[in-house]
Motif scaffolding. Structure first.
Motif, PDB file in Angstrom:
ATOM      1  N   ALA A  55      31.914  37.676 -27.755  1.00 25.83           N
ATOM      2  CA  ALA A  55      31.671  38.794 -26.841  1.00 25.83           C
ATOM      3  C   ALA A  55      31.614  40.116 -27.591  1.00 25.83           C
ATOM      4  CB  ALA A  55      32.757  38.841 -25.771  1.00 25.83           C
ATOM      5  N   GLN A  56      32.244  40.176 -28.773  1.00 21.55           N
ATOM      6  CA  GLN A  56      32.255  41.410 -29.553  1.00 21.55           C
ATOM      7  C   GLN A  56      31.233  41.406 -30.682  1.00 21.55           C
ATOM      8  OE1 GLN A  56      36.390  41.361 -30.627  1.00 21.55           O
ATOM      9  NE2 GLN A  56      37.012  42.412 -28.761  1.00 21.55           N
ATOM     10  N   TRP A  57      31.140  40.306 -31.442  1.00 20.86           N
ATOM     11  CA  TRP A  57      30.217  40.339 -32.581  1.00 20.86           C
ATOM     12  C   TRP A  57      28.758  40.360 -32.164  1.00 20.86           C
ATOM     13  CZ3 TRP A  57      26.770  36.446 -33.078  1.00 20.86           C
ATOM     14  CH2 TRP A  57      27.127  35.146 -32.730  1.00 20.86           C
ATOM     15  N   ALA A  58      28.418  39.734 -31.034  1.00 22.75           N
ATOM     16  CA  ALA A  58      27.017  39.714 -30.606  1.00 22.75           C
ATOM     17  C   ALA A  58      26.495  41.126 -30.313  1.00 22.75           C
ATOM     18  CB  ALA A  58      26.822  38.781 -29.418  1.00 22.75           C
ATOM     19  N   PRO A  59      27.199  41.939 -29.500  1.00 15.07           N
ATOM     20  CA  PRO A  59      26.694  43.305 -29.289  1.00 15.07           C
ATOM     21  C   PRO A  59      26.757  44.161 -30.555  1.00 15.07           C
ATOM     22  CG  PRO A  59      28.664  42.917 -27.952  1.00 15.07           C
ATOM     23  CD  PRO A  59      28.306  41.629 -28.594  1.00 15.07           C
ATOM     24  N   LEU A  60      27.810  43.973 -31.365  1.00 18.72           N
ATOM     25  CA  LEU A  60      27.890  44.741 -32.616  1.00 18.72           C
ATOM     26  C   LEU A  60      26.700  44.439 -33.515  1.00 18.72           C
ATOM     27  CD1 LEU A  60      31.660  44.546 -33.672  1.00 18.72           C
ATOM     28  CD2 LEU A  60      30.399  46.560 -32.889  1.00 18.72           C
ATOM     29  N   TYR A  61      26.379  43.163 -33.629  1.00 17.43           N
ATOM     30  CA  TYR A  61      25.250  42.763 -34.473  1.00 17.43           C
ATOM     31  C   TYR A  61      23.952  43.390 -33.972  1.00 17.43           C
ATOM     32  CZ  TYR A  61      21.625  39.935 -36.597  1.00 17.43           C
ATOM     33  OH  TYR A  61      20.502  39.542 -37.262  1.00 17.43           O
ATOM     34  N   LEU A  62      23.703  43.312 -32.661  1.00 10.15           N
ATOM     35  CA  LEU A  62      22.475  43.903 -32.125  1.00 10.15           C
ATOM     36  C   LEU A  62      22.456  45.415 -32.295  1.00 10.15           C
ATOM     37  CD1 LEU A  62      21.645  41.805 -28.966  1.00 10.15           C
ATOM     38  CD2 LEU A  62      20.311  42.052 -31.036  1.00 10.15           C
ATOM     39  N   MET A  63      23.608  46.056 -32.104  1.00  8.81           N
ATOM     40  CA  MET A  63      23.662  47.503 -32.320  1.00  8.81           C
ATOM     41  C   MET A  63      23.359  47.844 -33.777  1.00  8.81           C
ATOM     42  SD  MET A  63      26.718  49.084 -29.983  1.00  8.81           S
ATOM     43  CE  MET A  63      27.885  47.727 -29.968  1.00  8.81           C
ATOM     44  N   SER A  64      23.769  46.973 -34.698  1.00  9.81           N
ATOM     45  CA  SER A  64      23.486  47.231 -36.116  1.00  9.81           C
ATOM     46  C   SER A  64      22.000  47.076 -36.420  1.00  9.81           C
ATOM     47  CB  SER A  64      24.313  46.303 -37.009  1.00  9.81           C
ATOM     48  OG  SER A  64      23.792  44.985 -37.020  1.00  9.81           O
ATOM     49  N   ARG A  65      21.301  46.252 -35.670  1.00 12.02           N
ATOM     50  CA  ARG A  65      19.875  46.002 -35.889  1.00 12.02           C
ATOM     51  C   ARG A  65      18.991  46.947 -35.088  1.00 12.02           C
ATOM     52  NH1 ARG A  65      21.031  43.913 -40.184  1.00 12.02           N
ATOM     53  NH2 ARG A  65      21.102  41.678 -40.473  1.00 12.02           N
ATOM     54  N   CYS A  66      19.493  47.455 -33.971  1.00  5.99           N
ATOM     55  CA  CYS A  66      18.700  48.308 -33.075  1.00  5.99           C
ATOM     56  C   CYS A  66      19.438  49.621 -32.885  1.00  5.99           C
ATOM     57  CB  CYS A  66      18.486  47.617 -31.733  1.00  5.99           C
ATOM     58  SG  CYS A  66      17.786  45.969 -31.840  1.00  5.99           S
ATOM     59  N   HIS A  67      19.328  50.495 -33.858  1.00  7.59           N
ATOM     60  CA  HIS A  67      20.040  51.777 -33.848  1.00  7.59           C
ATOM     61  C   HIS A  67      19.731  52.552 -32.562  1.00  7.59           C
ATOM     62  CE1 HIS A  67      22.053  55.213 -35.622  1.00  7.59           C
ATOM     63  NE2 HIS A  67      21.031  55.957 -35.215  1.00  7.59           N
ATOM     64  N   GLY A  68      20.786  52.911 -31.835  1.00  5.88           N
ATOM     65  CA  GLY A  68      20.612  53.700 -30.623  1.00  5.88           C
ATOM     66  C   GLY A  68      20.171  52.910 -29.412  1.00  5.88           C
ATOM     67  N   ILE A  69      20.387  51.599 -29.415  1.00  8.46           N
ATOM     68  CA  ILE A  69      20.034  50.761 -28.267  1.00  8.46           C
ATOM     69  C   ILE A  69      20.809  51.253 -27.041  1.00  8.46           C
ATOM     70  CG2 ILE A  69      21.827  49.023 -28.719  1.00  8.46           C
ATOM     71  CD1 ILE A  69      19.735  46.873 -27.948  1.00  8.46           C
ATOM     72  N   THR A  70      20.210  51.125 -25.871  1.00  9.46           N
ATOM     73  CA  THR A  70      20.896  51.537 -24.647  1.00  9.46           C
ATOM     74  C   THR A  70      21.671  50.357 -24.061  1.00  9.46           C
ATOM     75  OG1 THR A  70      19.085  50.959 -23.164  1.00  9.46           O
ATOM     76  CG2 THR A  70      19.053  53.201 -24.117  1.00  9.46           C
ATOM     77  N   LEU A  71      22.578  50.660 -23.148  1.00 11.79           N
ATOM     78  CA  LEU A  71      23.347  49.622 -22.467  1.00 11.79           C
ATOM     79  C   LEU A  71      22.410  48.653 -21.744  1.00 11.79           C
ATOM     80  CD1 LEU A  71      26.105  48.470 -21.458  1.00 11.79           C
ATOM     81  CD2 LEU A  71      25.819  49.968 -19.482  1.00 11.79           C
ATOM     82  N   ALA A  72      21.408  49.182 -21.053  1.00 13.59           N
ATOM     83  CA  ALA A  72      20.473  48.323 -20.310  1.00 13.59           C
ATOM     84  C   ALA A  72      19.718  47.402 -21.262  1.00 13.59           C
ATOM     85  CB  ALA A  72      19.495  49.176 -19.503  1.00 13.59           C
ATOM     86  N   GLU A  73      19.264  47.934 -22.386  1.00 12.40           N
ATOM     87  CA  GLU A  73      18.539  47.111 -23.368  1.00 12.40           C
ATOM     88  C   GLU A  73      19.444  46.031 -23.952  1.00 12.40           C
ATOM     89  OE1 GLU A  73      15.492  50.572 -25.042  1.00 12.40           O
ATOM     90  OE2 GLU A  73      17.476  50.335 -25.932  1.00 12.40           O
ATOM     91  N   LEU A  74      20.664  46.413 -24.290  1.00 11.87           N
ATOM     92  CA  LEU A  74      21.615  45.464 -24.869  1.00 11.87           C
ATOM     93  C   LEU A  74      21.975  44.382 -23.850  1.00 11.87           C
ATOM     94  CD1 LEU A  74      23.263  44.898 -27.455  1.00 11.87           C
ATOM     95  CD2 LEU A  74      25.076  46.314 -26.493  1.00 11.87           C
ATOM     96  N   SER A  75      22.186  44.776 -22.622  1.00 12.00           N
ATOM     97  CA  SER A  75      22.497  43.840 -21.548  1.00 12.00           C
ATOM     98  C   SER A  75      21.368  42.835 -21.365  1.00 12.00           C
ATOM     99  CB  SER A  75      22.742  44.616 -20.248  1.00 12.00           C
ATOM    100  OG  SER A  75      22.881  43.760 -19.161  1.00 12.00           O
ATOM    101  N   ARG A  76      20.139  43.334 -21.348  1.00 11.71           N
ATOM    102  CA  ARG A  76      18.964  42.475 -21.197  1.00 11.71           C
ATOM    103  C   ARG A  76      18.822  41.528 -22.384  1.00 11.71           C
ATOM    104  NH1 ARG A  76      16.285  46.337 -19.206  1.00 11.71           N
ATOM    105  NH2 ARG A  76      15.540  47.213 -21.151  1.00 11.71           N
TER     106      ARG A  76
END
Length: 172
Positions: A55-76
């Motif tokens: 639950a923690q590493w998955a969003p962290l990893y995506l945030m590291s790959r998609c700088h400035g991703i929004t909550l809606a984008e990350l959720s999707r």
């Protein structure tokens, strides 16, 4: 008259699954789910020494790959309910791994940013994922791997088409 010259009209492709002969062990979805759960458990075990769960590493990893991703984008992207993801982000923020930045163009939009500690925490994720995936693909040739990717991408396209059809107002 043999079957190849039968005058019977083509009925189109036959379904792969039929209730009369359904076998649970041949269910593609269950096989994929079993593999995914096993993979996530394996990766979680490797990342628990870094204090991270899926639950923690998955969003962290995506945030590291998609700088400035929004909550809606990350959720999707993660296919996680935005409310549940907000609670996870609250925990990650409390750990000092990320922070939220309001957009200067649109104050309603919040961008998710990793802190230096978040960048460090997410750093081992790609290596752990690659190690686990390579172990799961042991014995596959490069061609078989490419075929598998192609088949899964076709299946994913079918899912996206079904999701789009379900989202059409006339289908509701």
């Amino acid at each position: 008259m043999n079957s190849s010259t039968s005058s019977k009209p083509e009925e189109g492709p036959q379904p792969f699954y039929d209730p009369a002969n359904y076998k649970r062990e041949d269910n593609v979805g269950l096989l994929m789910r079993s593999i995914i759960l096993s993979l996530l458990t394996r990766v979680d075990r490797r990342l628990e020494s870094h204090g991270l769960t899926h639950a923690q590493w998955a969003p962290l990893y995506l945030m590291s790959r998609c700088h400035g991703i929004t909550l809606a984008e990350l959720s999707r992207e993660l296919r996680i309910d935005a409310g549940a993801l907000t609670r996870t982000l609250d925990r990650l923020e409390a750990k000092g791994l990320c922070h939220r930045e309001r957009s200067t163009q649109d104050r309603r939009v919040v961008h998710l940013m990793l802190t230096p500690a978040g960048v460090e925490a997410s750093a081992p994720v790609p290596a752990v994922l690659c190690e686990a995936l390579n172990a799961y693909l042991d014995g596959f040739s490069r061609d078989e791997w490419q075929t598998l990717l192609g088949l899964l991408r076709r299946m994913q396209a079918n899912v996206q088409a079904l999701d789009a059809a379900d989202d059409e107002p006339s289908k509701r």
